[in-house]
Scaffold this active site. Sequence first.
Site, short mmCIF file in Angstrom:
data_model
loop_
_atom_site.label_atom_id
_atom_site.label_comp_id
_atom_site.label_asym_id
_atom_site.label_seq_id
_atom_site.Cartn_x
_atom_site.Cartn_y
_atom_site.Cartn_z
N GLU A 37 0.80 54.59 68.48
CA GLU A 37 0.80 53.32 69.21
C GLU A 37 1.34 52.26 68.25
O GLU A 37 0.84 52.13 67.14
CB GLU A 37 -0.63 52.98 69.63
N ARG A 262 -9.85 64.85 62.09
CA ARG A 262 -9.19 63.69 61.50
C ARG A 262 -9.18 63.77 59.99
O ARG A 262 -10.04 64.39 59.39
CB ARG A 262 -9.96 62.40 61.85
N LYS A 272 -6.07 51.18 62.27
CA LYS A 272 -5.08 50.11 62.25
C LYS A 272 -5.72 48.77 62.56
O LYS A 272 -5.35 47.74 62.00
CB LYS A 272 -3.98 50.39 63.27
#
Length: 565
Positions: A37, A262, A272
């Site tokens: 994104e 992860r 982020k």
Amino acid sequence: MSDSEAPVFPSNFIEEIIISDLNNGKYNSIVVRFPPEPNGYLHIGHAKSICLNFSLAQKFGGKCNLRFDDTNPAKEEVEYVDSIKRDIEWLGFRWDADVRYASDYFDQLYDWAVQLIKDGKAYVDDSTAEEIAQQKGTPTCPGMPSPYRDRTVEENLDLFEAMKNGKHRPGEKVLRAKIDMSAGNMHLRDPLMYRILDHPHHRTGDKWKIYPMYDWAHGQSDSIEGVTHSLCTLEFIPHRDLYDWFIEQLGIHVSKQYEFSRFNLNYCVMSKRKLRRMVEEGFVTGWDDPRMITLAGLRRRGYSPASIRNLMERIGVTKQDSVIDMSQLEFSIREDLNQKASRRMAVLNPLKVVITNWVEGQVEEMEVENNPEDPVAGSRAVPFSRVLYIERDDFLEDAPRKFFRLAPGREVRLKGAYVIQCNGFVKDDEGEVVELHCTFDPHTRSGNDTSGKRVKGTIHWVSADHAIDVEVRLYDRLFTVENPVQDENKEGKEQFDFLHYFNHNSLKVLSAVKVEPSLVNAKVGESFQFMRKGYFAVDPDSTEEKLVFNRTVTLRDSWSKRKNP
Ligand code: ATP
Ligand code: MG
């Protein structure tokens, strides 16, 4: 796989699945993707996903797409798109064909939404966000149908078109999939597909007033691109049923979602959104601050792409959640730079040394090897003269017996040059030693030592007349605790925001560092080992007048032994 080809061995469970899918003819070749994104810069967690996906495409001769998941215009910027492309290329990967965007598929997604409405599988809901949350129920208690759930197909089609045409305000209406309000999986309790947003999009401008939700855009984008294995992190496991449901209802190309754990690293934050707060609130100088674990920050700090790829290779891909220790990241870059970085001498905290038996004005060039690990790295000339600098902590007025550096009456070897002996020192008014008086032994020249002396310590030095003044920036952990988000989701007790644990001593600037003259032509991004001090990279803040070096990492893992940063 044909008989003539060498067998490919799986190195993780995803490769096992792929090999099996190829062997049994489910697919002829694979298509994977990396779907960021564009709402911030990439961090080292993303590097795990990038290395995994692009390496799979390389290993199995398939394709890896780069697709921007640009479904939320309010948070996205072109700057982020550019930085993400740059970082992927820097890591050494190249996506298949052109960059793709979820926004390329907005028309197709709209048509498919209309198809679901016509099939009675989606409806326009006027409930508020709070009402919808209430209707959802809880994992142990079934949800309740929205009062708008049984609108007719015609009504839904009209309303959805009106939403698209900007006839309604954000929040007034949404489009929901009509699945099952009592499903065990909460994601299947009539999830949102579209919301109204009054915000221009960085690529589609003002064309759209409605934007697809992640779950509606993602799987369908995978399908459009013919993605065979859609890899994501474990938190998306509960989304998988919905991913499959949409694809099945539409009868389109079947992409399959697989989840892996992860990448987490201690002493930093890996989101982020949080990294952006640190930038916006001025805790760091920018996304590429060398303390940040963004790829841009690591690059500026002096991390090489190979060191990051090697780390990802070493930790592998599993379904087990774990936290990687910062020392593993540091090990990776040490290992790489030890092979590649030229050695140089730099005195971070200078103390003046006068060689009293050296002829004033005389200069001798000493040949010093560039890298003992690399036979072809050669050597360079380093000027030696009467006045030198050594590291302040390489001298002690009252030294213990095992201090193998300089002290009154003691001898030490100057790297690549002579053995010197300290005969005296000068103090300033505050009682601080400001100058040493030493003599050199002419029979001890490195490579041609006829003295028979056995001197234990070797220290680095630079010639005062020839040295260049530079700035050096030393870095420490960004946070004072292993897990800065430790208080999140904690109930009852005092809860601190992650920024509470910011390490305000994480940057130390040394502005009067003396380095050997061969560094005069050092280029931004180049890395060196400053002997005994660590690996350093030239920072883009460097000017014609003054070079700036970032310490990438120390030579040894000294941190794990310390109690506090
Ligand atoms: P962030 O919270 O940092 O924004 P994200 O998952 O929202 O992370 P995306 O841009 O949506 O960021 O992620 C792009 C891809 O990178 C996704 O496939 C995601 O699973 C993967 N990814 C993100 N963070 C990690 C991580 N820490 N470890 C492994 N993969 C990650
Ligand atoms: Mg995200």
